[in-house]
Each structure stands twice: as C-alpha cells, then as structure tokens.
Design an enzyme around this catalytic site. Structure first.
Site, PDB file in Angstrom:
ATOM      1  CG  HIS A 204      75.204  30.973  18.007  1.00  0.00           C
ATOM      2  ND1 HIS A 204      76.195  30.027  17.883  1.00  0.00           N
ATOM      3  CD2 HIS A 204      74.539  30.663  19.154  1.00  0.00           C
ATOM      4  CE1 HIS A 204      76.132  29.180  18.896  1.00  0.00           C
ATOM      5  NE2 HIS A 204      75.140  29.550  19.680  1.00  0.00           N
TER       6      HIS A 204
ATOM      7  NE  ARG B 124      78.773  28.788  24.542  1.00  0.00           N
ATOM      8  CZ  ARG B 124      79.166  27.650  25.125  1.00  0.00           C
ATOM      9  NH1 ARG B 124      79.739  26.709  24.399  1.00  0.00           N
ATOM     10  NH2 ARG B 124      78.985  27.462  26.416  1.00  0.00           N
TER      11      ARG B 124
ATOM     12  CG  ASP C 145      68.695  30.260  30.794  1.00  0.00           C
ATOM     13  OD1 ASP C 145      67.680  30.023  30.100  1.00  0.00           O
ATOM     14  OD2 ASP C 145      69.854  30.056  30.369  1.00  0.00           O
TER      15      ASP C 145
ATOM     16  N   GLY D 139      63.257  33.730  33.976  1.00  0.00           N
ATOM     17  CA  GLY D 139      62.642  34.728  33.129  1.00  0.00           C
ATOM     18  C   GLY D 139      62.914  34.494  31.659  1.00  0.00           C
ATOM     19  CG  ASP D 140      61.008  35.093  27.207  1.00  0.00           C
ATOM     20  OD1 ASP D 140      62.125  35.186  26.637  1.00  0.00           O
ATOM     21  OD2 ASP D 140      59.940  34.974  26.582  1.00  0.00           O
ATOM     22  CG  PHE D 141      66.882  35.863  26.846  1.00  0.00           C
ATOM     23  CD1 PHE D 141      67.235  36.318  25.594  1.00  0.00           C
ATOM     24  CD2 PHE D 141      66.694  34.503  27.023  1.00  0.00           C
ATOM     25  CE1 PHE D 141      67.417  35.440  24.542  1.00  0.00           C
ATOM     26  CE2 PHE D 141      66.871  33.614  25.969  1.00  0.00           C
ATOM     27  CZ  PHE D 141      67.227  34.088  24.726  1.00  0.00           C
TER      28      PHE D 141
END
Length: 550
Positions: free
Chosen positions: A459, A456, A415, A439-441
């Site tokens: 969405h 979650r 995250d 990190g950037d998922f």
C-alpha cells in the site's frame, strides 16, 4: 343527476392516493421493510419485524378547503374517520418554508385498509389546507414528496427497545426528524434515504405509543445535517486534542492522579486551560469525568506510554508530521503526488531516514497497529514451513509473533539497515532463530524461504512499483513457497464502513501509495505469476491474502 361540485383535490393528489393504496395492498411488513431498508440483512430485518409491524403508508395532500373532502375520498373508496391535528408535520412544514405555525392548518385523516396478507393497516393522509398563498408549498411537496413514508408501529415500546431499533435503522438511513404528538400520545422517528430508486420507500417512520424525550432529542440532533457536518469538520481538532494529551503524557498521569491541580502540576499546564482540554477529551470518550475527578477510559488506556502496544506514538505522528502533510491534501488531489514531500522537502521514507528520532517515532506508530497481527497465526498454518521471510518487516513485530507461535520455524527479516537496528532489540529473545538481512526488497529477496510475508508494504507504492515488488518475489521465491500479503482492503462496492477508505487518503498524502480492493490485488498478483488462494479478515479491518506461484 350528475354532480357539478368542483373537485376538492387536484388530479395529482388523487393519483398519489391511488398509488399509496396500491403500495399497501402489495406489501406486508417483511416486504415493505426490505424495500425501504435494503441495506439491512435478513437477520436484521427479522429482528425488526419481531418488534414492529407495517402500520400505515402516509402522504400529504393539498385541498383548498376541508368542505367536501371526506365525501370525495369516500367516492374513491377511502373511508376516513375524524380528523386529528398534526403536530410533527405542521412543525416540519413551518421550518422548511419559513411559514409561521399559526398560518398552517394541518390535520391527519386515517382510513382502514389491509396489507397483501389481509392484515389491518391504515392509509394516513396528512392534509394541508392550501389557499393560493400557500400554493408554492403544494407544488414543491408534490414534486419532492418529502412527507411520504412507510410507517412501522413498535409493539410494546420501551426506551431500550426503541433505542435499539433506532440505532439499527440509523446505521443505514439518515435520521429525518420526528416528534411527539400529544393529541395521540405517540412518538415518531423519521428516517430518510435520498438515494433510494423508488421514491415510495425513501422515508420510513417508527411510531411508538408514549413519550421518549431523551431519544427524541438525540434523533432531532442527528437529523440536522449541519450538526453532522460540523462534527466532521472538527475532526482535526480531535486529532490535535489527543495528540496534545499524548505529548503532555496526560494519559500516563491520569493512571495515578485524578484532580485538576495535581494533573496541571504534573503536566506543567495552566489549570483552566487543562480543564477545557479534559472536557473535550471526555466528550471524545478518552477521559471519564465524574464531578471533579478524572480517570482513563479504555480508549485512554491505549495512549499510555508504559503499556505494550501503546498507541501514543500513533497519536504523535498523526498530530505531528502527518498532520502537516494533510494540510497539503488539495495539492495531492490536484497533482496525484504525495503531499508529505511538499511539506518536508523529501519522500517520507527518505525524510525519516535522515532523522533518527522521527524514524523511531514512525516505527513506534507502526507498532501501535500491530493488533492486526494477532489473527495471522490463527488463520494461517505454518506447520509445514521451515523458514519464514519477512520482507520489509520493519521492527520485526509480525515475524516475532509468527516465531513465538511456531517454535520450529527460522525467521529472516529483510529491510534497510536503520529498520534492522530498530528490530534487533525487539527480536533479541529470538536471536538464535532469526537472521537480519540488510537489502532492497525491490531488487531481490532471500531465495530459501517457505513462506514470505509482505505486511503493509504494497500500500506504500503505486501499481507499477507493486508489480516490480511482486515480480521480484516471484522470481526469487522457491516454487513451493507461499506469499502472505497483509493489507486493509477497500470495499468492492457499496459498503463505506471500512478503515481502508480514510487510510487510502492517508497513503495519497504520505507515501504516494494507495489502499486497494481484493480484486485489485488479485489482478496485480496474477500479473506477477501468483494465484490468490484465500483471504481472511484480521483485526483493525486488515486482511491476510494467501497466494502461491502458478
């Protein structure tokens, strides 16, 4: 000799009488209930038919005079008994058409008939004597057939049984009035489904011998559509009342204090105003009031700040930032864009990243819904996995639960740095088995996992961004790995009883994302190279979808 007597009934009423006779002759209790209330499942219908039987089919007819009516009905094979006064239908017509009750002559005629199995029933004929001055009522009622109904008689009624039957039927049909007929010592409860394709089954009546005033009062109140609408329109007030109680820590103080002066002193509030708030919270089921003493209900307990899993942060978010963003819902519906940015000047993730206190509140509010995670380790087998990667896992609540339930697993939490900072204390007792990876998922995920969690997350985004996220997972995950997607699922069709429906509007306002149906997720997963293997229900209307690479 050919009779020259002028017919008492119009041809339209004679046709409707014939249709009513055919309806009774073509049904029994089970089939009539299935046709009138198709939303009840087989077990529910069986429960109703254990306590109630098909009693009658009713309609309203409009002769100008009663003279000769019985003879005309007899000529049609309808042998009626003595007419009794109608109380309920008379009052309904008076209210509907603003005609004084005294100006309406309404009676009830009953004719013995049998259902398709030969069991005795009745044709119930409401008779409104209709002079020319009331012709408009006859015309309107024939068109809409508001008083037509199928009647079920409740055997051996008592308040508990009748309340249970009413609650079951009111869950799928709208209460539509009723009353007590003192001439016959009978109580009637009407229900209506205006959307039924067959008008013969749009209304259902429960009739029970005796008087049940409390139940009748409840049914009458719920029969007024305006009352229900006002309850809906005041939903924002309920949100603010609960948020105010949370902000004042009123629920914390109620754990040890119960009298108004002490509560007012502890919360720094004006006693009379606090008393009014307590009364409203009592009506909402958050507070219990007995005389001058106030205490917490089970709902109120959930808002205490000192309990694990407290929903207090959720109340503060819904009554604060999200409340402001919902004020711009109209603009979201017009533009299709999130209203949070309009209210605060930035997307809600970007806005919260600049406000540590707000970010902490948001993470706390997310944790308040963590009850949905309690079922994950019960329906998913992690025994063959060595490493679990929680993608955008926030404060690490789900990962913590999975690792505590599976002692041999290693966990990776991916995250942004601010989220990892919130997660570190939450995962402190698992530090030896957890790696915190910034990190950037949307760009990459760790490549050494056996199970990947997306809880979650999807969405929050539109379909294009979801495709990017899933494609990134598919590219970086090992071939043997599985993906677990945890989301609320919109009903596929028909069902409206799901938290996903209001949450879908919440996502529109606050993230620009959306809730989706299982088939929608199946399609998105397939586009990214995944096969949806199975879906399991979780608490709070959530679901876990297990997918694997094709």
């Amino acid at each position: 000799m050919i009779s020259t007597r002028t017919p008492v009934l119009a041809a339209a009423d004679l046709d409707r009488l014939t249709a009513a006779l055919d309806l009774i002759g073509g049904h029994d209790t089970h089939s009539a209930l299935a046709a009138a209330v198709p939303s009840l499942d087989a077990d529910q219908r069986a429960a109703v038919t254990r306590h109630a039987t098909l009693d009658h089919v009713a309609l309203l007819i409009f002769p100008e005079t009663l003279a000769g009516l019985a003879d005309e009905l007899s000529a049609r094979g309808i042998e009626v008994g003595t007419m009794t006064p109608s109380v309920v239908v008379r009052e309904r017509l008076s209210s509907r058409y603003s005609v004084p009750v005294a100006d309406l002559q309404v009676g009830i005629l009953r004719a013995p008939v049998t259902d398709r199995n030969g069991w005795p029933c009745e044709l119930e004929i409401f008779v409104l004597v209709t002079p020319p001055s009331l012709a408009h009522i006859a015309e309107d009622e024939r068109r809409h057939q508001r008083e037509n109904h199928v009647g079920l008689a409740v055997r051996r009624p008592d308040p508990v049984l009748l309340r249970g039957l009413r609650t079951m039927i009111a869950g799928v049909m709208r209460p539509d009035g009723g009353g007590y007929n003192g001439y016959e010592n009978s109580s009637v409860l009407y229900f209506r489904d205006a959307h039924r394709a067959d008008p013969a089954f749009r209304r259902l009546e429960l009739v029970a011998t005796g008087r049940f005033p409390q139940l009748q009062a409840l049914h009458q109140r719920e029969s007024c559509a305006g009352t229900e609408l006002l309850r809906l329109l005041t939903g924002a007030w309920a949100t603010q009342a609960i948020a105010t109680a949370a902000e004042l820590r009123l629920l914390d103080h109620l754990a040890s204090l119960g009298d108004l002066p002490s509560l007012a002193a502890a919360t720094g509030t004006e006693p009379r105003s606090l008393a009014r708030l307590l009364r409203y919270l009592t009506s909402l089921g958050v507070v219990h009031t007995a005389g001058d003493h106030h205490s917490l209900t089970d709902l109120g307990e959930l808002l205490r700040s000192d309990l694990t899993g407290s929903m207090r942060p959720l109340a503060l978010m819904y009554g604060g930032p999200f409340y402001r963003s919902f004020a711009e819902l109209t603009e979201s519906v017009r533009s299709g864009e999130e209203s949070y940015a309009k209210a605060f000047g930035a997307h809600h993730f970007a806005h919260m990243a600049t406000d540590p206190a707000l970010a902490e509140l948001f993470h706390g509010s997310m944790a308040a819904s963590n009850a949905m995670f309690t079922g994950v380790t019960k329906v998913v087998d992690f025994s063959r996995a060595r490493t679990v990667v929680d993608v955008a896992g926030g404060n690490g609540e789900l990962l913590s639960r999975v690792l505590h339930a599976n002692r041999d697993l290693h966990g990776v939490l991916l995250d942004l740095p601010n989220a990892l900072a919130a997660a570190e204390p939450r995962l402190a007792d698992l530090a030896e088995r957890v790696s915190l990876v910034p990190g950037d998922f949307t760009r990459s995920v760790p490549a050494d996992g056996d199970v990947y969690l997306l809880s979650r997350v999807l969405h929050d985004w539109d379909d294009d961004q979801c495709r990017t996220i899933l494609a990134t997972c598919a590219r970086d995950m090992p071939a043997h790995a599985e993906l677990l997607v945890i989301e609320r699922l919109l009903p596929e069709a028909g069902d409206t009883d799901s938290l996903a429906i209001p949450w879908d509007i919440h996502m529109l306002c606050n993230t620009g994302g959306r809730e989706r149906s299982e088939s929608h997720y199946r399609s998105l997963l397939a586009e990214a190279g995944f096969e949806l293997v199975e879906t399991h229900a979780l608490p709070l209307d959530a679901h876990v979808m297990r997918a694997r690479l094709l």
